[in-house]
Design a protein around this motif. Structure first.
Motif, mmCIF file in Angstrom:
data_model
loop_
_atom_site.group_PDB
_atom_site.id
_atom_site.type_symbol
_atom_site.label_atom_id
_atom_site.label_comp_id
_atom_site.label_asym_id
_atom_site.label_seq_id
_atom_site.Cartn_x
_atom_site.Cartn_y
_atom_site.Cartn_z
ATOM 1 N N HIS A 1 -20.866 -76.805 -63.075
ATOM 2 C CA HIS A 1 -21.507 -77.677 -62.642
ATOM 3 C C HIS A 1 -22.599 -78.116 -63.322
ATOM 4 O O HIS A 1 -23.584 -77.440 -63.806
ATOM 5 C CB HIS A 1 -21.877 -77.316 -61.224
ATOM 6 C CG HIS A 1 -20.594 -76.927 -60.218
ATOM 7 N ND1 HIS A 1 -20.879 -76.098 -59.124
ATOM 8 C CD2 HIS A 1 -19.401 -77.515 -60.305
ATOM 9 C CE1 HIS A 1 -19.801 -76.138 -58.695
ATOM 10 N NE2 HIS A 1 -18.712 -77.073 -59.313
ATOM 11 N N GLU B 1 -26.172 -78.148 -63.103
ATOM 12 C CA GLU B 1 -26.775 -76.870 -62.766
ATOM 13 C C GLU B 1 -26.962 -76.267 -64.141
ATOM 14 O O GLU B 1 -26.071 -75.500 -64.603
ATOM 15 C CB GLU B 1 -25.798 -75.932 -62.163
ATOM 16 C CG GLU B 1 -25.480 -76.613 -60.673
ATOM 17 C CD GLU B 1 -24.331 -75.834 -59.744
ATOM 18 O OE1 GLU B 1 -23.767 -75.033 -60.626
ATOM 19 O OE2 GLU B 1 -23.861 -76.424 -58.897
ATOM 20 N N HIS C 1 -18.044 -82.010 -58.742
ATOM 21 C CA HIS C 1 -17.981 -80.751 -58.286
ATOM 22 C C HIS C 1 -16.811 -80.008 -57.546
ATOM 23 O O HIS C 1 -16.828 -78.731 -57.827
ATOM 24 C CB HIS C 1 -19.152 -80.796 -56.818
ATOM 25 C CG HIS C 1 -19.913 -79.653 -56.716
ATOM 26 N ND1 HIS C 1 -20.936 -79.052 -57.086
ATOM 27 C CD2 HIS C 1 -19.657 -78.651 -55.832
ATOM 28 C CE1 HIS C 1 -21.372 -78.135 -56.759
ATOM 29 N NE2 HIS C 1 -20.702 -77.755 -55.718
ATOM 30 N N HIS D 1 -24.083 -70.297 -61.298
ATOM 31 C CA HIS D 1 -24.189 -71.611 -60.693
ATOM 32 C C HIS D 1 -25.653 -71.671 -60.198
ATOM 33 O O HIS D 1 -26.470 -70.454 -60.336
ATOM 34 C CB HIS D 1 -23.424 -71.358 -59.267
ATOM 35 C CG HIS D 1 -22.026 -71.810 -59.334
ATOM 36 N ND1 HIS D 1 -21.391 -72.990 -59.214
ATOM 37 C CD2 HIS D 1 -20.990 -70.859 -59.763
ATOM 38 C CE1 HIS D 1 -20.167 -72.990 -59.480
ATOM 39 N NE2 HIS D 1 -19.853 -71.650 -59.720
ATOM 40 N N GLN D 2 -25.953 -72.911 -59.535
ATOM 41 C CA GLN D 2 -27.019 -73.099 -58.824
ATOM 42 C C GLN D 2 -27.026 -73.886 -57.770
ATOM 43 O O GLN D 2 -26.032 -74.266 -57.494
ATOM 44 C CB GLN D 2 -28.142 -74.149 -59.711
ATOM 45 C CG GLN D 2 -28.322 -73.296 -61.130
ATOM 46 C CD GLN D 2 -29.398 -74.118 -61.951
ATOM 47 O OE1 GLN D 2 -29.219 -74.536 -62.977
ATOM 48 N NE2 GLN D 2 -30.565 -74.139 -61.308
#
Ligand SMILES: [Zn+2]
Length: 921
Positions: free
Chosen positions: A126, A129, A201, A235-236
């Motif tokens: 992503h 991120e 996403h 991820h974030q």
């Protein structure tokens, strides 16, 4: 000159310390984690190459495929020089242990001792991120340059696969962020399009289907080539008031998992948060501290769980622009979710990078010390799966446990007054905490969990003589891409009294990756999950149900007993094509409309200038007729070869009525920043060779649409909610991107569909004979147009007001439901009389019976009964009965098509694609 000399020395040297890996700062001009600084992919790829060149004995750089935008996607294999010499052997051990086929206990123990742990660490899936992207660079640098004992132990005992998941997105987002000279103006929120060419996403929702090139590249390495014991997916963001969320995750986990996969996640989780605490890095939250669960299949990390891999996810805060850890008082109390809370403070990029590197080292150190256990455990899980697939086994689904309770309660009602003490205790103390004698008599367990009809299947047969075998073969290929062993019948055969033709596919469940097989064929049974008894439902992290065989409309038989036949086991990872069949036809050709690829063929025929007709009556209704010609034959041969299309040859032209097929001018709505559902449809149209233009709200608002287009497609979330005269109820909550901050080339894509500006031109388009296809929430257009329809999901309050059903009564998150279809309606040609649809709290309608009688409205699909759930979770599903899921409406000379369910869901729902395709001719 000096550097060049060092490089030559490095090449002839066997010592790591001779090599000169450039620091990130030397290469990028800034250190990884410097505030306001991001590296793009071009720079990152160049750095990866430099590192691989500097320490070729440690790093092998491999291009695993091209991205959707044509960049090289890179995986770096990092391990000691000695291990690199035996890499093929370690890879062989890893895959053999994971598949657990034909290995004795003794062999497995020996290979566990001989092998090296394989650990996958990725970054960049992503692209906004950016911690997750940049930790990959920094970790690579540290692993290849640190000379401490821990790093040496890691390199000696672990083969690391550092993989970049989304090169295109990093290029887009980093360049966008860095385009501002003034660092304080740099931001990522206003990116003009999705950070994956098609799906943004949702590139983390593609891992059982593997539609996209990146997913295919990664899937090949994960599920076929290497099968790592651990995969770590960065991820974030972390929840507000934490630094990060990580393993273990909240309930529910999926009931098909091997328990050791779940407890394996616990072990790695412990290694990760223990290390952070030892390094005085607070703020790790786990379990119910975040919303992440292991229920869903289809995420990059989550699909690995169904393959017995220990799949790890962290979601961390931070980014190039400094931020605050906000004050969230409830997060400050230490508990089992968050043993070591972080206090409110200013937070810099570098801190998140340091955390991420620590977490990577925690995972790698664990793997280095437990390499033999990891290898043995994945073997063990695989062996368990094979045993379950070779015996009678009952997966403990919540619906089964509920059935035990129901059987018990029914018995209670019958024998009321004659209960024994143990039974009374069971009712009062269902968990059995209070008493040794608590519990129910065993017969209630056996009545369900030993019911032969409720056993898990030993395997599945996918008959070659089904209506759309090419689509069934795409399903089989999705299984093959995820490492499932598939067999193919070399001759006709009979199982349980039923005959099957040669070429049918067989998938047996006695395989290591049995959890994935069961998950792709069987319904998901999401537990009834509420905040408190009688309270609102807890939203699943992603879908509740997704059974791919249902979504794709595949016909298959479940085999509850062991079976065999003239079956050939196909090599792992080898994609299947089915033989082309174009029968000679002096009177032309017929393509069944039941085949999705018939539309591909028709589009290619149209492009080649060949006339195509559609039969409009009789048993062949909806099928395509192609008059005989050399050009027709050549085009059909070509499509048949590539798509496995079956074409029937005719000796003479059919006598039924038919109409000429005309390729329409199609417009697909999209918006500034990019709509994922729109991107999926754009991709889908490309796959089936439908020409299509993307349009934005400004073009719609400008009107005169009929001069340019015949069909406009609105995917879900395009048309705003209808609230009477109030046109945009969310306007106050929205921060609009300002045109002056955005380069002018993107201005035509800015803005949104509004009631005031967009509905009138759409109405004019319809009245002039245009077609509008609306999907999901965009069926709101029916209300904006004032059509005589209302929501079927409402109730009258005590005071007589109509309101939406509250979520405590009715709630259907992403799940598969069954609808009845009028397949004689032109819009539904080719669909079966009963279809499985992907439903995500989707709109459902009641149509005015008067308007139906007059022919203004025509229902296309509806819920015929009170139990439409096929897979997932449908609380209060009885409310759906008699609701209309899809309809068409005459508006002037044109037509509005309203499909409540997600008929093109993530390009997975092949079973309902025809509802889009039919409207494009
Ligand atoms: Zn993410």
């Amino acid at each position: 000159m000096f550097k060049r000399l060092i490089f030559i020395l490095a090449c002839v040297s066997v010592h790591v310390s001779w090599a000169q890996v450039p620091t990130p700062k030397e290469h990028f001009g800034f250190a990884i984690g410097d505030d306001y600084h991001l590296a793009n992919y071009t720079q990152t790829e160049a750095y990866f190459k430099k590192v691989a060149q500097a320490v070729p004995n440690l790093v092998k750089l491999q291009v695993i495929g091209k991205t959707e935008e044509g960049r090289d996607q890179i995986m770096m294999i990092v391990t000691s020089a000695d291990n690199h010499k035996k890499l093929d052997r370690y890879k062989e051990i890893s895959t053999k242990m994971a598949r657990a086929e034909g290995l004795s206990e003794e062999q497995a123990r020996a290979m566990a001792a001989e092998g090296k742990a394989i650990v996958w660490i990725d970054g960049g899936i992503h692209s906004t991120e950016m911690v997750a992207t940049h930790q990959l660079i920094e970790t690579l640098y540290q692993v290849t340059t640190r000379t401490d004992a821990e790093t040496k132990r890691i390199l000696d005992n672990v083969v690391i696969l550092f993989t970049h998941i989304n090169p295109d997105g990093q290029e887009l987002v980093a360049n966008w962020y860095m385009r501002e000279k003034d660092p304080t103006k740099r931001k990522m929120e206003t990116i003009p399009r999705l950070y994956h060419k098609y799906i943004g996403h949702d590139n983390n929702r593609d891992y059982f289907m593997l539609n996209m090139k990146e997913s295919q590249n990664v899937g090949r390495q994960l599920f076929v080539e290497w099968i790592p014991q651990i995969m770590y997916n960065h991820h974030q963001r972390g929840p507000a008031g934490s630094v990060l969320a990580g393993p273990p995750y909240r309930d529910p986990f999926n009931y098909v998992f091997d328990p050791m996969m779940v407890t394996g996640i616990d072990a790695l989780g412990a290694a990760m948060y223990n290390r952070l605490n030892a390094e005085k890095k607070p703020g790790f939250t786990r379990l119910n501290g975040s919303s992440f669960s292991t229920w869903y299949n289809g995420g990059l990390r989550t699909t690995t769980h169904f393959h017995n891999m220990i799949g790890l996810l962290t979601e961390i805060i931070g980014g190039p622009t400094p931020e605050e850890v906000p004050l969230v008082p409830s997060r400050l109390i230490p508990n089992n979710n968050t043993p070591n809370p972080v206090t409110p403070q200013k937070w810099h990029f570098k801190q998140s990078i340091d955390y991420s590197v620590s977490l990577n080292f925690a995972v790698l150190d664990y793997a280095a010390r437990n390499s033999d256990h990891l290898l043995y455990n994945i073997y063990s899980m695989g062996k368990n799966s094979i045993e379950r697939g070779n015996s009678d086994y009952w997966t403990p689904y919540p619906k089964r446990i509920e059935a035990i309770n129901t059987a018990y309660q029914a018995d209670q009602a019958k024998t009321r007054g004659a209960r024994g003490g143990g039974v009374a205790a069971a009712a009062a103390d269902p968990m059995g905490w209070g008493s040794r004698s608590a519990g129910m008599p065993l017969k209630f367990y056996e009545s369900v969990m030993r019911d032969p009809l409720l056993r898990d299947p030993r395997g599945y047969i996918i008959p070659a003589n089904q209506a759309d075998f090419a689509t069934a073969t795409k399903f089989v290929n999705a299984l093959i891409r995820t490492g499932i062993g598939v067999e193919k019948a070399t001759a006709d055969f009979t199982v349980a009294g039923k005959k099957y033709p040669a070429g049918s596919f067989i998938v047996k469940t006695a395989q290591a990756f049995r959890p994935h097989i069961i998950d792709m064929f069987e319904p998901q049974n999401y537990p009834n999950d509420f905040q408190y008894p009688g309270g609102p439902p807890i939203r699943p992290y992603d879908a509740a149900g997704w059974t791919l065989a249902y979504q794709m409309g595949v016909t298959f038989d479940r085999m509850l007993e062991g079976f065999d036949g003239p079956f050939q086991r196909l090599p792992y990872g080898e994609l299947q094509t089915i033989p082309a069949k174009v029968a000679a036809g002096s009177g032309g050709y017929v393509l069944s409309t039941k085949m999705n690829d018939a539309f591909l063929a028709v589009n290619d025929l149209q492009k080649a200038g060949v006339e195509v007709f559609r039969i409009t009556q009789g048993s062949e209704m909806g099928n395509f007729y192609v008059p005989a010609s050399a050009k027709a034959k050549a085009t059909l041969d070509q499509v048949a070869q590539s798509a496995g299309l079956r074409v029937t040859g005719l000796s003479k032209k059919p006598t039924q009525a038919m109409e000429k097929v005309k390729l329409l001018r199609v417009a697909l709505w999209d918006t500034y920043g990019g709509s994922m559902p729109s991107g999926w449809v754009r991709w889908l149209m490309e796959q089936y060779h439908f020409p299509c233009n993307v349009i934005y709200s400004k073009e719609i608002d400008a009107g005169n649409l009929k001069n340019k287009y015949d069909v406009i497609v609105f995917v879900t979330r395009a048309i705003p909610v209808y609230r009477g005269a109030d046109n945009d109820p969310y306007a106050a909550f929205r921060t609009e991107t300002k045109e002056e901050e955005i380069p002018s080339e993107f201005h035509p894509t800015m803005g949104r569909i509004t009631a005031n500006q967009s509905i009138a031109p759409l109405k004019a388009f319809l009245e002039a004979g245009g077609k509008v296809v609306t999907i999901g929430s965009s069926t709101n257009l029916a209300y904006h147009l004032g059509l005589p329809v209302r929501s079927a999901l409402s109730e009258l309050t005590a005071t007589g007001e109509e309101r939406e059903l509250p979520s405590g009564k009715y709630y259907v998150p992403g799940s598969i439901l069954r609808v009845s279809v009028d397949s004689s309606a032109k819009a539904s040609w080719g669909l079966p009389g009963q279809a499985d649809v992907y439903f995500d709290n989707s709109p459902v309608f009641h149509l005015s019976s008067e308007a139906v009688a007059k022919g203004q409205l025509t229902p296309l699909a509806w819920f015929p009964n009170n139990k439409p759930l096929r897979s997932g979770w449908a609380w209060g599903e009885a409310y759906l009965q008699d609701g209309v899921a899809a309809f068409e409406a005459k508006v002037g000379q044109g037509k509005l098509y309203a499909f409540g369910p997600e008929i093109t869901f993530r390009a997975q729902s092949h079973g309902t694609f025809k509802w889009l395709f039919n409207q494009l001719y």
